[in-house]
Design an enzyme around this catalytic site. Structure first.
Site, PDB file in Angstrom:
ATOM      1  N   ARG A 170       0.834  -1.195   0.000  1.00 53.59           N
ATOM      2  CA  ARG A 170       0.000   0.000   0.000  1.00 53.59           C
ATOM      3  C   ARG A 170       0.875   1.253   0.000  1.00 53.59           C
ATOM      4  O   ARG A 170       0.599   2.227  -0.694  1.00 53.59           O
ATOM      5  CB  ARG A 170      -0.929  -0.015   1.215  1.00 53.59           C
ATOM      6  N   LEU A 227      -5.750   7.999   1.843  1.00 51.06           N
ATOM      7  CA  LEU A 227      -4.382   8.266   1.402  1.00 51.06           C
ATOM      8  C   LEU A 227      -3.448   8.174   2.604  1.00 51.06           C
ATOM      9  O   LEU A 227      -3.705   8.773   3.648  1.00 51.06           O
ATOM     10  CB  LEU A 227      -4.321   9.648   0.758  1.00 51.06           C
ATOM     11  N   ASN A 248     -10.979  17.604   0.816  1.00 54.46           N
ATOM     12  CA  ASN A 248     -11.933  16.532   0.526  1.00 54.46           C
ATOM     13  C   ASN A 248     -13.347  17.062   0.717  1.00 54.46           C
ATOM     14  O   ASN A 248     -13.575  17.944   1.548  1.00 54.46           O
ATOM     15  CB  ASN A 248     -11.687  15.360   1.489  1.00 54.46           C
ATOM     16  N   HIS A 295     -17.168  15.824   1.727  1.00 48.46           N
ATOM     17  CA  HIS A 295     -17.750  14.684   2.445  1.00 48.46           C
ATOM     18  C   HIS A 295     -19.254  14.903   2.632  1.00 48.46           C
ATOM     19  O   HIS A 295     -19.674  16.007   2.995  1.00 48.46           O
ATOM     20  CB  HIS A 295     -17.060  14.549   3.816  1.00 48.46           C
ATOM     21  N   SER A 340     -19.514  18.743   3.929  1.00 45.22           N
ATOM     22  CA  SER A 340     -18.360  19.440   4.509  1.00 45.22           C
ATOM     23  C   SER A 340     -17.199  19.388   3.543  1.00 45.22           C
ATOM     24  O   SER A 340     -16.970  18.366   2.879  1.00 45.22           O
ATOM     25  CB  SER A 340     -17.890  18.726   5.792  1.00 45.22           C
ATOM     26  N   ASP A 376      -6.015  15.288   6.507  1.00 45.59           N
ATOM     27  CA  ASP A 376      -4.832  14.875   7.273  1.00 45.59           C
ATOM     28  C   ASP A 376      -4.774  13.342   7.255  1.00 45.59           C
ATOM     29  O   ASP A 376      -5.487  12.715   6.470  1.00 45.59           O
ATOM     30  CB  ASP A 376      -4.854  15.482   8.689  1.00 45.59           C
ATOM     31  N   GLY A 416      -5.919  11.237   9.332  1.00 42.03           N
ATOM     32  CA  GLY A 416      -7.080  10.574   9.934  1.00 42.03           C
ATOM     33  C   GLY A 416      -8.188  10.329   8.921  1.00 42.03           C
ATOM     34  O   GLY A 416      -8.087  10.709   7.754  1.00 42.03           O
ATOM     35  N   ASP A 432     -11.383  11.551   7.802  1.00 42.77           N
ATOM     36  CA  ASP A 432     -12.300  12.701   7.828  1.00 42.77           C
ATOM     37  C   ASP A 432     -12.164  13.541   9.096  1.00 42.77           C
ATOM     38  O   ASP A 432     -13.159  14.001   9.668  1.00 42.77           O
ATOM     39  CB  ASP A 432     -13.763  12.229   7.641  1.00 42.77           C
TER      40      ASP A 432
HETATM   41  C1  GAR Z   1     -19.849  12.708  -2.863  1.00 40.07           C
HETATM   42  O1  GAR Z   1     -21.042  12.736  -2.126  1.00 40.07           O
HETATM   43  C2  GAR Z   1     -18.652  12.791  -1.936  1.00 40.07           C
HETATM   44  O2  GAR Z   1     -18.874  13.602  -0.830  1.00 40.07           O
HETATM   45  C3  GAR Z   1     -18.526  11.365  -1.508  1.00 40.07           C
HETATM   46  O3  GAR Z   1     -18.694  10.640  -2.684  1.00 40.07           O
HETATM   47  C4  GAR Z   1     -19.625  11.333  -3.511  1.00 40.07           C
HETATM   48  C5  GAR Z   1     -19.032  11.449  -4.879  1.00 40.07           C
HETATM   49  O4  GAR Z   1     -20.004  11.678  -5.828  1.00 40.07           O
HETATM   50  N1  GAR Z   1     -17.259  11.140  -0.889  1.00 40.07           N
HETATM   51  C6  GAR Z   1     -17.122  10.429   0.220  1.00 40.07           C
HETATM   52  O5  GAR Z   1     -18.041   9.842   0.766  1.00 40.07           O
HETATM   53  C7  GAR Z   1     -15.712  10.376   0.761  1.00 40.07           C
HETATM   54  N2  GAR Z   1     -15.709   9.913   2.105  1.00 40.07           N
HETATM   55  P1  GAR Z   1     -19.634  11.761  -7.378  1.00 40.07           P
HETATM   56  O6  GAR Z   1     -18.792  10.531  -7.731  1.00 40.07           O
HETATM   57  O7  GAR Z   1     -20.949  11.779  -8.079  1.00 40.07           O
HETATM   58  O8  GAR Z   1     -18.847  13.010  -7.586  1.00 40.07           O
END
Ligand code: GAR
Length: 205
Positions: A71, A99, A113, A115, A142, A147, A149, A151
């Site tokens: 990884r 990551l 990111n 979320h 959000s 970082d 962690g 989220d």
């Molecule tokens: C979004 O809702 C984003 O916040 C989430 O994936 C979706 C991507 O949508 N990401 C996570 O959950 C990361 N923890 P998309 O592929 O249609 O852009």
């Protein structure tokens, strides 16, 4: 020139599409210089290709355990691929792999990111389902600095979204994503403006 943005995707890429559309319509004060993924078969990569944005894929054909040598080698290779595009900002837009240090140590102050929950509530890969299962009446989205962690990074911006009676994971997630798309474009523009104002010199690594 301009504020160079690399977007990382794993899925359908509709957040990426919001950035591509903003760029095409002259509403993005930044330049999408590349889109990267761990899977070449995702719709997000196809969206970038259609828009003429360079893409790169560092395949992760099976889930490599975090902390394993394999990884870490993948993290390093992915970081190298990102670095070739000399980003000022790296946007995780539905990028669903965590990551590791070889990546975050290198770009730690430049990764954001998006979320689908109001962090610190409902971190992790199933934020929408978790909010519904918890019986929440509202949730949201959000944007935060990444970082090491899960989220846990410093928040940049949030928008609340009401949970409606009869919502399921699909309907709620779609409504959250509508907010995410607007918030992401606005946030990238704000970070680009801040970058211009500070006159920060780009660190090329
Ligand atoms: C979004 O809702 C984003 O916040 C989430 O994936 C979706 C991507 O949508 N990401 C996570 O959950 C990361 N923890 P998309 O592929 O249609 O852009």
């Amino acid at each position: 020139m301009g504020y160079r943005v690399v977007v990382l995707v794993s899925g359908s890429g509709t957040l990426l599409q919001a950035l591509l559309d903003a760029q095409a319509e002259g509403r993005l004060d930044a330049r999408l210089v590349a889109v990267g993924s761990e899977t070449g078969s995702c719709a997000g990569v196809a969206r970038a290709r259609r828009a003429g944005v360079p893409t790169f894929v560092v395949p992760m054909p099976r889930l490599l355990p975090r902390g394993s040598a394999e990884r870490e080698a993948w993290d390093r290779e992915f970081a190298d691929a990102v670095a070739r595009h000399e980003p000022d900002l790296i946007v995780l837009a539905g990028f669903m792999k965590l990551l590791g240090a070889p990546f975050t140590d290198r770009f730690g102050d430049r990764i954001i990111n998006s979320h689908p929950a109001l962090l610190p509530a409902f971190p992790g890969a199933h934020a929408v389902r978790d909010a519904l299962e918890a019986g929440a009446t509202s949730t949201g989205c959000s944007i935060f600095w990444v970082d090491e962690g899960v989220d846990t990074g410093r928040l940049i911006a949030q928008v609340p979204v009401e949970i409606l009676p009869g919502d399921d994971e699909t309907t709620l997630h779609e409504r959250i994503k509508v907010s995410e798309r607007t918030l992401l474009v606005r946030t990238v523009n704000e970070l680009a403006a801040r970058h211009r104002q500070s006159g920060a010199r780009k660190v090329r690594r």
